[in-house]
Every structure is written in C-alpha cells, then in structure tokens.
Design a protein around this motif. Sequence first.
Motif, PDB file in Angstrom:
ATOM      1  N   TYR A   1      29.353  38.428  31.014  1.00 62.11           N
ATOM      2  CA  TYR A   1      30.674  38.204  31.591  1.00 62.11           C
ATOM      3  C   TYR A   1      31.537  39.465  31.544  1.00 62.11           C
ATOM      4  O   TYR A   1      32.351  39.715  32.425  1.00 62.11           O
TER       5      TYR A   1
ATOM      6  N   TYR B   1      32.667  35.428  46.650  1.00 61.47           N
ATOM      7  CA  TYR B   1      33.330  34.277  46.026  1.00 61.47           C
ATOM      8  C   TYR B   1      32.602  32.995  46.408  1.00 61.47           C
ATOM      9  O   TYR B   1      31.934  32.921  47.441  1.00 61.47           O
ATOM     10  N   THR B   2      32.762  31.997  45.565  1.00 59.19           N
ATOM     11  CA  THR B   2      32.190  30.686  45.858  1.00 59.19           C
ATOM     12  C   THR B   2      33.126  29.943  46.813  1.00 59.19           C
ATOM     13  O   THR B   2      34.232  30.398  47.110  1.00 59.19           O
TER      14      THR B   2
ATOM     15  N   THR C   1      34.807  27.449  46.171  1.00 59.69           N
ATOM     16  CA  THR C   1      36.018  27.032  45.454  1.00 59.69           C
ATOM     17  C   THR C   1      36.915  28.209  45.090  1.00 59.69           C
ATOM     18  O   THR C   1      37.924  28.035  44.406  1.00 59.69           O
ATOM     19  N   GLY C   2      36.523  29.421  45.542  1.00 59.68           N
ATOM     20  CA  GLY C   2      37.357  30.587  45.295  1.00 59.68           C
ATOM     21  C   GLY C   2      37.063  31.329  44.006  1.00 59.68           C
ATOM     22  O   GLY C   2      37.756  32.291  43.668  1.00 59.68           O
ATOM     23  N   GLN C   3      36.028  30.895  43.288  1.00 57.08           N
ATOM     24  CA  GLN C   3      35.648  31.575  42.058  1.00 57.08           C
ATOM     25  C   GLN C   3      34.777  32.799  42.372  1.00 57.08           C
ATOM     26  O   GLN C   3      34.088  32.839  43.398  1.00 57.08           O
ATOM     27  N   VAL C   4      34.805  33.783  41.480  1.00 57.23           N
ATOM     28  CA  VAL C   4      33.936  34.955  41.650  1.00 57.23           C
ATOM     29  C   VAL C   4      32.479  34.508  41.578  1.00 57.23           C
ATOM     30  O   VAL C   4      32.099  33.711  40.712  1.00 57.23           O
ATOM     31  N   SER C   5      31.659  34.979  42.489  1.00 57.73           N
ATOM     32  CA  SER C   5      30.253  34.578  42.502  1.00 57.73           C
ATOM     33  C   SER C   5      29.518  35.173  41.305  1.00 57.73           C
ATOM     34  O   SER C   5      30.038  36.053  40.610  1.00 57.73           O
TER      35      SER C   5
ATOM     36  N   ASN D   1      30.967  34.048  27.863  1.00 54.95           N
ATOM     37  CA  ASN D   1      31.734  32.811  27.783  1.00 54.95           C
ATOM     38  C   ASN D   1      30.782  31.658  27.523  1.00 54.95           C
ATOM     39  O   ASN D   1      29.763  31.527  28.227  1.00 54.95           O
TER      40      ASN D   1
END
Length: 324
Positions: A3, A180-181, A183-187, A220
């Motif tokens: 991470y 990005y996914t 849902t807007g998350q970092v891939s 994480n």
Amino acid sequence: MCYSAEAWTLYDGYVKRFGADIDIKAFWELYLGREERYRVRNKLSDGTKIPKGMDLNFLRPQTDLERSIQDLVATWNGRKLGESETELEKQRVRLAAAEAKLATKPTKTAANEQRIATNKIKQMERWIADAKRTSHKPTQDDRIFPLWYAPVLLVEDGKPIVRPMRYLCRPQGMDPRTDYTKTGQVSGKYNARRDNLQKFWRPQFGHTHALMLAETFYENVDDGKGGSKEIHFQPSTGETMFIACLYSHWTDPSGKEPDLWSFAAITDEPEPEVAAQGHDRTVINIKPEHAIAWLTPHGRSDEELFAIFDDKRHPYYELVQEAA
C-alpha cells in the motif's frame, strides 16, 4: 498489496550504488507538468503527487535545468505556505469564537468547534513548518502511495538510468479511466501479482523491468472491527530492499494526454510474519547480485526470471508500528 513504501527519493544513492545516469529532463517535465495542471485547475490538491524527498534533490542545483526545477519547487511550496497560513488564521478566528461562546454559555456545538479548530491549527502549523524545512526526514519525506511519483532504476541502451515514475502502472494501450475502479477508488495496478505476470502483465514481464529501492513498507489489513489498520514493516537486518517492478511508457494515440511513465511493484505469497499480521502478499525483495539480470530481461526465459524470485531475500520483516 504494498500500500505504501519508504522509497529512495534522493537519487544520489542510485548514482553511487549503480553508476546510474539521472534523466533530469524527465524530472523537469514532471515538475513542469504539475505547474501547468495547477494553472489550468488552480488547485494544489489536484496536482501531481511528488514526495518532499524528491524536491530535496534540487536544493543545490548544478545545471540550468536543475535550477529550473528548483524554481518550480519554490513556487509550489510558496503556494502551499500561503494557503496554509491563510487557513491557520481562519482557524484561529474560529477557535476564538468557540472559546468566547464556551465562556458565556457552554454548548456541545461550541465544544465541537473548539476541538475541530484546535486540531486544524496544529495541522496547519505542521504543514507550515514542513513547507519551510530543508532537512531530510526519510519517514516523512520518502513515503509514497498509489499515484505518487518516485525515482526508479531501469536500464536503457545498456546503461542504468534513474527516471521518476508514477506508482500505479498504466500499461500502454489502456484507457486512463482504468486507473480507478467504477466506484472511484484507485485501482490495484500499483502491484503486480507474480501469478499474473504471464497473463495481464505479459506485455511488461520479460520486457520492461525496474527496481525500486526502499527501506520499509506499509500494508492495510482488517482491524477486526469492521475497518482497517495500517501496519509498518522493515527488514530486521536493516538492509535496503531491492523491490522488483514492472513499468510502462504510456502514450496517448490521440496526442491529447501527456506521456506517462508508471510502475508496479511485484508481489508474491506472504512471508510468514507478514501473514501473521493479516496480510496475504509481500513485495519481492531480490538479491542485489540479481539486480542487473532483472533489469536486463531481454533474451532471458520466464524460468530464468522466476528463478530470481525463487532466490529472493527473506529477511524477517519486523513490525515497526501499528496505527488504527
């Protein structure tokens, strides 16, 4: 997945260890691109993510290009300092108003305002001190996260070279939106699983290899309470990790988007002590004697490259800290 990592951001180390050249033009283009994006969007938070450790490479410029980078860094830090000082004054006014209310008629709202303003003031004071600081603090200045930039080592035309690349690989031909996914998350493309190298990562594996040198890494994991917690590992031997990476030089066929150099760290099955903390992958830390072989994959079979992984280092990764 890895991470975050405390990566080498001062590139002199690469020069001393590998006799590497520095692609100063690429560093200048990175900082200039950040400045140009700011001018379009007028948002510091929307800018290219560069760790402070990289800025420190240009404290004592030797060439015109390095002086240009130094000027770009100074301009950026000046903006950050100005924004932080403005916000600091705003929060001091907020705190004074909350304390005045508490002195006459204590309420939960006023107490909450006092708490928030106090925390914001402390944060702004830290940011201001950090913007002014020129000394190097590795644990603060060298941490990178997905979408952040770091110097990485590769070999071009038979010569080791250091170039800044983004920590989240965008393979050539892929749409930038895949960073990005849905849902807007970092891939998850900042890491490349070993068991996927001959599939998704086939265009890079055996072709475009790099190394990221790092002192520690962070993961994480599930905190057992429905959330997550950050765990921090470092080799108990104190040795610098030679993390095997893949990279891509992405270009936009339409010519509208700027070129992007980006990389991913390769991960394998977890070391026992990492698994014991609840994480299922560990970055591949190759032996220094295999560095050049890894960086020059052309003509080597997959079996030869996997043999480098099988002979990787296995230091005990001790837990440095645990934060909720």
